[in-house]
Design a protein around this motif. Structure first.
Motif, PDB file in Angstrom:
ATOM      1  N   SER A 209      16.866 103.620  67.857  1.00 27.26           N
ATOM      2  CA  SER A 209      15.541 103.010  67.746  1.00 27.26           C
ATOM      3  C   SER A 209      15.214 102.305  69.046  1.00 27.26           C
ATOM      4  O   SER A 209      16.109 101.816  69.739  1.00 27.26           O
ATOM      5  CB  SER A 209      15.496 101.987  66.612  1.00 27.26           C
ATOM      6  OG  SER A 209      15.805 102.570  65.381  1.00 27.26           O
ATOM      7  N   CYS A 210      13.942 102.245  69.353  1.00 34.26           N
ATOM      8  CA  CYS A 210      13.488 101.532  70.548  1.00 34.26           C
ATOM      9  C   CYS A 210      12.129 100.915  70.244  1.00 34.26           C
ATOM     10  O   CYS A 210      11.186 101.632  69.911  1.00 34.26           O
ATOM     11  CB  CYS A 210      13.383 102.476  71.724  1.00 34.26           C
ATOM     12  SG  CYS A 210      12.611 101.747  73.188  1.00 34.26           S
ATOM     13  N   ALA A 211      12.062  99.597  70.378  1.00 45.15           N
ATOM     14  CA  ALA A 211      10.828  98.877  70.108  1.00 45.15           C
ATOM     15  C   ALA A 211      10.260  98.308  71.400  1.00 45.15           C
ATOM     16  O   ALA A 211      10.989  97.671  72.166  1.00 45.15           O
ATOM     17  CB  ALA A 211      11.084  97.762  69.116  1.00 45.15           C
TER      18      ALA A 211
ATOM     19  N   ILE B 258      -1.534  97.100  75.935  1.00 48.53           N
ATOM     20  CA  ILE B 258      -2.807  97.571  75.392  1.00 48.53           C
ATOM     21  C   ILE B 258      -2.588  98.881  74.644  1.00 48.53           C
ATOM     22  O   ILE B 258      -3.057  99.052  73.526  1.00 48.53           O
ATOM     23  CB  ILE B 258      -3.856  97.778  76.501  1.00 48.53           C
ATOM     24  CG1 ILE B 258      -4.307  96.444  77.077  1.00 48.53           C
ATOM     25  CG2 ILE B 258      -5.053  98.557  75.959  1.00 48.53           C
ATOM     26  CD1 ILE B 258      -5.338  96.587  78.185  1.00 48.53           C
ATOM     27  N   SER B 259      -1.890  99.801  75.292  1.00 48.21           N
ATOM     28  CA  SER B 259      -1.656 101.086  74.628  1.00 48.21           C
ATOM     29  C   SER B 259      -0.406 101.751  75.171  1.00 48.21           C
ATOM     30  O   SER B 259       0.044 101.472  76.277  1.00 48.21           O
ATOM     31  CB  SER B 259      -2.850 102.032  74.801  1.00 48.21           C
ATOM     32  OG  SER B 259      -2.977 102.433  76.147  1.00 48.21           O
TER      33      SER B 259
ATOM     34  N   LYS C 184       5.065 100.096  67.470  1.00 48.11           N
ATOM     35  CA  LYS C 184       5.401 100.436  68.862  1.00 48.11           C
ATOM     36  C   LYS C 184       6.883 100.795  68.969  1.00 48.11           C
ATOM     37  O   LYS C 184       7.596 100.323  69.879  1.00 48.11           O
ATOM     38  CB  LYS C 184       5.058  99.281  69.819  1.00 48.11           C
ATOM     39  CG  LYS C 184       3.590  98.892  69.824  1.00 48.11           C
ATOM     40  CD  LYS C 184       3.321  97.798  70.844  1.00 48.11           C
ATOM     41  CE  LYS C 184       1.877  97.374  70.850  1.00 48.11           C
ATOM     42  NZ  LYS C 184       1.476  96.699  69.612  1.00 48.11           N
ATOM     43  N   THR C 185       7.342 101.599  68.051  1.00 43.17           N
ATOM     44  CA  THR C 185       8.754 101.943  67.980  1.00 43.17           C
ATOM     45  C   THR C 185       8.936 103.455  67.952  1.00 43.17           C
ATOM     46  O   THR C 185       8.171 104.166  67.271  1.00 43.17           O
ATOM     47  CB  THR C 185       9.395 101.323  66.729  1.00 43.17           C
ATOM     48  OG1 THR C 185       9.258  99.898  66.791  1.00 43.17           O
ATOM     49  CG2 THR C 185      10.868 101.669  66.622  1.00 43.17           C
ATOM     50  N   VAL C 186       9.936 103.904  68.682  1.00 37.50           N
ATOM     51  CA  VAL C 186      10.292 105.323  68.675  1.00 37.50           C
ATOM     52  C   VAL C 186      11.716 105.457  68.150  1.00 37.50           C
ATOM     53  O   VAL C 186      12.564 104.595  68.403  1.00 37.50           O
ATOM     54  CB  VAL C 186      10.155 105.939  70.082  1.00 37.50           C
ATOM     55  CG1 VAL C 186      11.097 105.297  71.092  1.00 37.50           C
ATOM     56  CG2 VAL C 186      10.360 107.448  70.050  1.00 37.50           C
TER      57      VAL C 186
END
Length: 121
Positions: free
Chosen positions: A21-23, A29-30, A76-78
């Motif tokens: 996981s990566c936050a 902004i984007s 905002k996590t992958v």
């Protein structure tokens, strides 16, 4: 300031699974792309998988069918779901995100600190 914080690496036997996981956090902004690269000892950093904010993915041939990338845009996590791991998957895995910060007009690349994945035979 922007931070990418990774978690989920570790030691696993061949055939096992891990979930990375990566936050992303900070003055964002984007984010238009997030993903993962890996770097094995003595080798260059290479693409594992990336995903755009529209859900379009690019996955390395070496992991297709075994690894799955996904995102939670609101958080905002992958994520990288890694199955059927092989010893050759052993590497440091780096989170990547293309981020537009508050007060700027372009997206720029950011990297996490890296998380070690070790697959024993």
């Amino acid at each position: 300031q922007v931070q990418l914080v990774e978690s989920g690496g570790g030691l696993v036997h061949a055939g096992g699974s891990l979930r990375l996981s990566c936050a992303a956090s900070g003055s964002i902004i984007s984010i238009n792309t997030m993903g993962w690269y890996c770097q094995a000892p003595g080798k260059q950093r290479e693409l594992v998988a990336v995903i755009t904010s529209e859900g379009i993915t690019n996955v390395a041939d070496s992991v297709k069918g075994r690894f799955t990338i996904s995102t939670d845009n609101a958080k905002k996590t992958v994520y990288l779901e890694m199955n059927s791991l092989k010893p050759e998957d052993t590497a440091v895995y780096y989170c990547y995100a293309n981020i537009r910060r508050i007060g700027t007009f372009r997206h720029n690349p950011y990297w996490g600190q890296g998380t070690q994945v070790t697959v024993s035979s």
